[in-house]
Design a protein around this motif. Structure first.
Motif, mmCIF file in Angstrom:
data_model
loop_
_atom_site.group_PDB
_atom_site.id
_atom_site.type_symbol
_atom_site.label_atom_id
_atom_site.label_comp_id
_atom_site.label_asym_id
_atom_site.label_seq_id
_atom_site.Cartn_x
_atom_site.Cartn_y
_atom_site.Cartn_z
ATOM 1 N N THR A 30 0.844 -1.190 0.000
ATOM 2 C CA THR A 30 0.000 0.000 0.000
ATOM 3 C C THR A 30 0.880 1.241 0.000
ATOM 4 N N ARG A 31 0.557 2.175 -0.895
ATOM 5 C CA ARG A 31 1.312 3.428 -0.977
ATOM 6 C C ARG A 31 0.558 4.602 -0.354
ATOM 7 N N LEU A 32 -0.770 4.567 -0.470
ATOM 8 C CA LEU A 32 -1.583 5.678 0.033
ATOM 9 C C LEU A 32 -2.623 5.154 1.012
ATOM 10 N N TYR A 33 -2.623 5.719 2.203
ATOM 11 C CA TYR A 33 -3.616 5.381 3.225
ATOM 12 C C TYR A 33 -4.539 6.581 3.439
ATOM 13 N N LEU A 34 -5.828 6.345 3.397
ATOM 14 C CA LEU A 34 -6.815 7.355 3.763
ATOM 15 C C LEU A 34 -7.227 7.044 5.200
ATOM 16 N N VAL A 35 -6.905 7.938 6.114
ATOM 17 C CA VAL A 35 -7.030 7.634 7.539
ATOM 18 C C VAL A 35 -8.061 8.548 8.206
ATOM 19 N N PRO A 36 -9.178 7.996 8.701
ATOM 20 C CA PRO A 36 -10.147 8.809 9.432
ATOM 21 C C PRO A 36 -9.555 9.301 10.753
ATOM 22 N N THR A 37 -9.918 10.504 11.134
ATOM 23 C CA THR A 37 -9.500 11.067 12.417
ATOM 24 C C THR A 37 -10.740 11.439 13.230
ATOM 25 N N PRO A 38 -10.605 11.552 14.548
ATOM 26 C CA PRO A 38 -11.769 11.821 15.402
ATOM 27 C C PRO A 38 -12.518 13.091 15.004
ATOM 28 N N ILE A 39 -13.838 13.047 15.149
ATOM 29 C CA ILE A 39 -14.658 14.218 14.841
ATOM 30 C C ILE A 39 -14.770 15.162 16.037
ATOM 31 N N GLY A 40 -14.241 14.751 17.165
ATOM 32 C CA GLY A 40 -14.280 15.587 18.360
ATOM 33 C C GLY A 40 -13.427 14.991 19.461
#
Length: 226
Positions: free
Chosen positions: A4-14
């Protein structure tokens, strides 16, 4: 197996605790983090001891920078993309880069994680088996046309809205869609002053007329009942 070269990483909404172990591991392991706002993300990264270098990647430079980033990925660099809050590409930068990576046969992974509309939808009490995500309505051009089209939608409709447009949006729901619909409005999800108000449109409008309208909002609107 292709790396994998690109990771789309969710971050906290609060709440900063709403991040996965895997997300922290990925952010520590990549060569660089592309961040919507490096100052905002810096708070989260510092909290988890993530020292990976960051650089700016946002809606205003996404067009210009995507090609260069694809070239870097092709040369072997491993990057993670994060936004100020939530999952990249959901009403945030990320779509263009993900599309370009797919077209270039670069392996992309999107980690599961925080997205504001999911908790708002699930706790609204409105049907969540079928729904449509509308995001932000157009500010001016095409706004009324869009509302008239959505008045025929039978599925639950999910919107994002800013505090200074919330009342206008709710009042236009009454005007173009009808006062009989139920609506659920959530604000400041996962934060100290989290609030959800659910009921017929006129009642919810009255509530926000008498309370301070602050924070980021998710609005869940009942679909048309045939």
């Amino acid at each position: 197996m292709e790396e994998t070269r690109l990771y789309l990483v969710p971050t906290p909404i609060g709440n900063l605790a709403d991040i996965t172990y895997r997300a922290v591991e990925v952010l520590k392991s990549v060569d660089k983090i592309l961040a919507e706002d490096t100052r905002t993300s810096g708070v989260l990264l510092k909290h988890y001891g993530i020292n990976t270098p960051t650089e700016s990647f946002h809606a205003f430079n996404e067009h210009k920078r995507t090609e260069g980033i694809i070239e870097r990925l092709q040369s072997g660099e491993r990057l993670a993309l994060i936004t100020d809050a939530g999952t990249p590409g959901i009403s945030d930068p990320g779509f263009m880069l993900a599309r370009a990576a797919a077209e270039a046969d670069i392996k992309v992974e999107c980690l599961p994680g925080a997205t504001a509309f999911v908790p708002a939808l699930v706790k609204s009490g409105l049907p969540s088996d079928k729904f449509v995500f509308e995001g932000f309505l157009p500010h001016k051009k095409g706004r009324q046309t869009r509302l008239k089209i959505l008045s025929e939608e039978t599925r639950t409709i999910v919107f994002y809205e800013s505090p200074h447009r919330l009342m206008k949006t709710l009042e236009q729901f009454v005007e173009f869609i009808g006062p009989e619909r139920s609506v659920s409005v959530s604000r400041e999800l996962t934060k100290k002053f989290e609030e959800t108000v659910t009921g017929p449109l006129p009642e919810v409008i009255d509530h926000f007329k008498n309370h301070t309208v602050k924070g980021e909002f998710v609005v869940i609107l009942e679909g048309r009942n045939d």
